[in-house]
Scaffold this motif. Structure first.
Motif, short mmCIF file in Angstrom:
data_model
loop_
_atom_site.label_atom_id
_atom_site.label_comp_id
_atom_site.label_asym_id
_atom_site.label_seq_id
_atom_site.Cartn_x
_atom_site.Cartn_y
_atom_site.Cartn_z
N LEU A 198 13.74 8.33 -10.15
CA LEU A 198 13.09 7.34 -9.31
C LEU A 198 13.35 5.93 -9.83
N ALA A 199 13.32 5.78 -11.14
CA ALA A 199 13.51 4.46 -11.74
C ALA A 199 14.90 3.91 -11.46
N SER A 200 15.90 4.77 -11.34
CA SER A 200 17.26 4.31 -11.03
C SER A 200 17.46 4.11 -9.54
N ALA A 201 16.72 4.85 -8.70
CA ALA A 201 16.88 4.71 -7.26
C ALA A 201 16.28 3.40 -6.75
N THR A 202 15.22 2.93 -7.38
CA THR A 202 14.53 1.73 -6.90
C THR A 202 15.40 0.48 -7.02
N PRO A 203 15.99 0.17 -8.17
CA PRO A 203 16.86 -1.02 -8.22
C PRO A 203 18.10 -0.88 -7.35
N ALA A 204 18.57 0.34 -7.14
CA ALA A 204 19.72 0.53 -6.25
C ALA A 204 19.34 0.14 -4.82
N ALA A 205 18.12 0.53 -4.40
CA ALA A 205 17.65 0.15 -3.06
C ALA A 205 17.45 -1.36 -2.98
N ARG A 206 16.94 -1.96 -4.06
CA ARG A 206 16.77 -3.42 -4.09
C ARG A 206 18.12 -4.12 -3.95
N GLU A 207 19.15 -3.60 -4.59
CA GLU A 207 20.46 -4.24 -4.53
C GLU A 207 21.00 -4.28 -3.10
N THR A 208 20.82 -3.18 -2.36
CA THR A 208 21.29 -3.19 -0.98
C THR A 208 20.44 -4.11 -0.11
N PHE A 209 19.14 -4.21 -0.41
CA PHE A 209 18.28 -5.13 0.34
C PHE A 209 18.69 -6.57 0.10
N THR A 210 18.86 -6.97 -1.15
CA THR A 210 19.20 -8.36 -1.44
C THR A 210 20.62 -8.70 -0.98
N ALA A 211 21.46 -7.68 -0.78
CA ALA A 211 22.77 -7.91 -0.19
C ALA A 211 22.70 -7.96 1.33
N ALA A 212 21.49 -7.81 1.87
CA ALA A 212 21.24 -7.86 3.32
C ALA A 212 21.94 -6.72 4.05
#
Length: 426
Positions: free
Chosen positions: A140-154
């Motif tokens: 879970l801890a690795s999935a969350t920043p990965a999701a954030r990266e795609t969000f901040t990349a729009a």
């Protein structure tokens, strides 16, 4: 008959005069046809920002709708549009609201058009999360920043599709653990719901209330100031969108007062809370408070000039971000002329994520539109598209584009841009 009871009739008459359907107006501002119907029947309260976007699309002078009172005594329940007594009740609804985010899907687009903003389709219904069991915390801890990266990349279609599974797994893990592991699971859950609220807010979906409320409940369970501050920020945004501007300011300033301005990470969160509070105060027509909060945020950033990057979840605490908020505040206060020099001196390329750069160009486009400069408005909207193809398909850029299209003079390439970005049908 008071002025608020006439607002729906004003919008309906303007729409009918332009021979527009409710669905066409809704598409331009990011609402469903049924939502436009409720607005026209005075069954749905809307804030100043929404009133001004509708006025743009319907080619109405903004002063015709800006003087109506904000819906200070009601919020809209996400399930049935029923009045809810106050925002404090809304902040406690995490144990009673049914459902959560449904799996989003990228809207289908024809060949040669820009990628569509994923249709979260959450205005009319809430869906249960998928059934799943607990997961390893490190997964879970690795999935969350990965999701954030795609969000901040729009690239919004990626996290909107993955978030329901992440939320379900985080909830199952939280429920199956105790002690420090449960605290960690709650922290992951809080940030996932923060992102869910941000995505829902981009579509002006009432589901943002649900996600933000659950984010704050999970964040408070951690006892940690940073996720609590981040969750408070997204909840305050939903409060502001419901017209509860002063309540949003109180929540944000209360949470900011709990944070140590001298500590690197908490100081950064405190800055973002003050920025959001400044915008909320402006939306409530409180110029003095809005500008004072902006100045305090700027001073906070100045004290952190030589600090390391803050690494916050979805927003930044930088001088450039403060200047972007200044533009947005002046737009909202109706003084866009005071933002022109700020915009001219601003280097948006300094912002670290595509999502933030695109939002900054959107605020710049709003400023130029308010000043009647159609060429500069269109140029700024093109920059939004260059930064993030999905961001330009949000309700606000689409409304700006539609307003340009209905203007008195033709701008070369505008019609093609409007079709490509979904502001008007092909």
């Amino acid at each position: 008959m008071g002025p608020s009871s006439d607002l729906g009739r004003i919008f309906r008459s303007a729409r009918q005069a332009l021979d527009l359907k409710q669905g066409e107006v809704g598409n331009a501002v990011g609402y469903s046809a049924s939502a436009i119907s409720r607005i026209e029947r005075n069954k749905m309260r809307i804030d100043l920002d929404t009133r001004l976007r509708l006025a743009q699309v319907l080619r109405m002078p903004p002063e015709r709708v800006s003087g109506f009172p904000a819906p200070a005594h009601l919020v809209i329940d996400t399930a049935g549009n029923a009045p809810v007594p106050d925002e404090d009740d809304a902040m406690r609804r995490s144990t009673t609201l049914l459902g959560a985010l449904a799996a989003g899907a990228s809207a289908a687009v024809s060949a040669g058009t820009a990628e569509a903003l994923p249709a979260l389709a959450l205005d009319d219904a809430l869906f249960p999360l998928p059934r799943t069991g607990p997961a390893l915390l490190r997964t879970l801890a690795s999935a969350t920043p990965a999701a954030r990266e795609t969000f901040t990349a729009a690239r919004y279609s990626d996290p909107s599709q993955d978030l329901p599974s992440l939320l379900a797994a985080a909830e199952a893990t939280r429920d199956a653990t105790a002690g420090q592991a449960r605290q960690q699971a709650n922290g992951i859950l809080a940030r996932a719901y923060v992102m869910a609220a941000e995505l829902a807010a981009k579509q002006h979906s009432d589901t943002a209330w649900v996600a933000a409320d659950r984010a704050l409940a999970a964040a408070r369970a951690t006892g940690m100031p940073i996720p609590t501050g981040e969750a408070s920020r997204v909840l305050a945004i939903t409060m502001r969108r419901a017209g509860r501007c002063s309540s949003a300011v109180r929540l944000l300033t209360h949470e900011a007062a709990q944070l140590d301005p001298a500590e690197l990470r908490t100081g950064a969160v405190r800055t973002t809370l003050m920025l959001t509070a400044a915008y909320s105060a402006a939306a409530g027509h409180d110029r003095t408070t809005a500008l004072a909060l902006l100045d305090e945020a700027a001073e906070s950033v100045e004290r952190r000039t030589h600090a390391a990057p803050d690494g916050l979840f979805t927003v930044e605490a930088t001088k450039t971000q403060v200047d972007v908020y200044r533009i947005g505040v002046h737009n909202t206060l109706g003084t866009p002329d005071e933002a022109v020099q700020i915009a001219r001196d601003l280097n948006i390329d300094l912002m670290s994520t595509a999502e933030r750069r695109a939002r900054a160009w959107t605020d710049t486009a709003r400023m130029w539109q308010a000043l009647g400069n159609r060429q500069q408005t269109f140029a700024a909207l093109r920059r939004v598209q260059q930064e993030a193809a999905q961001e330009v398909r949000r309700p606000a850029p689409r409304a700006l584009t539609a307003n340009l299209l209905f203007g008195p003079t033709r701008l070369p390439g505008l019609r093609e841009f409007a079709v490509r970005t979904g502001a008007v049908p092909a």
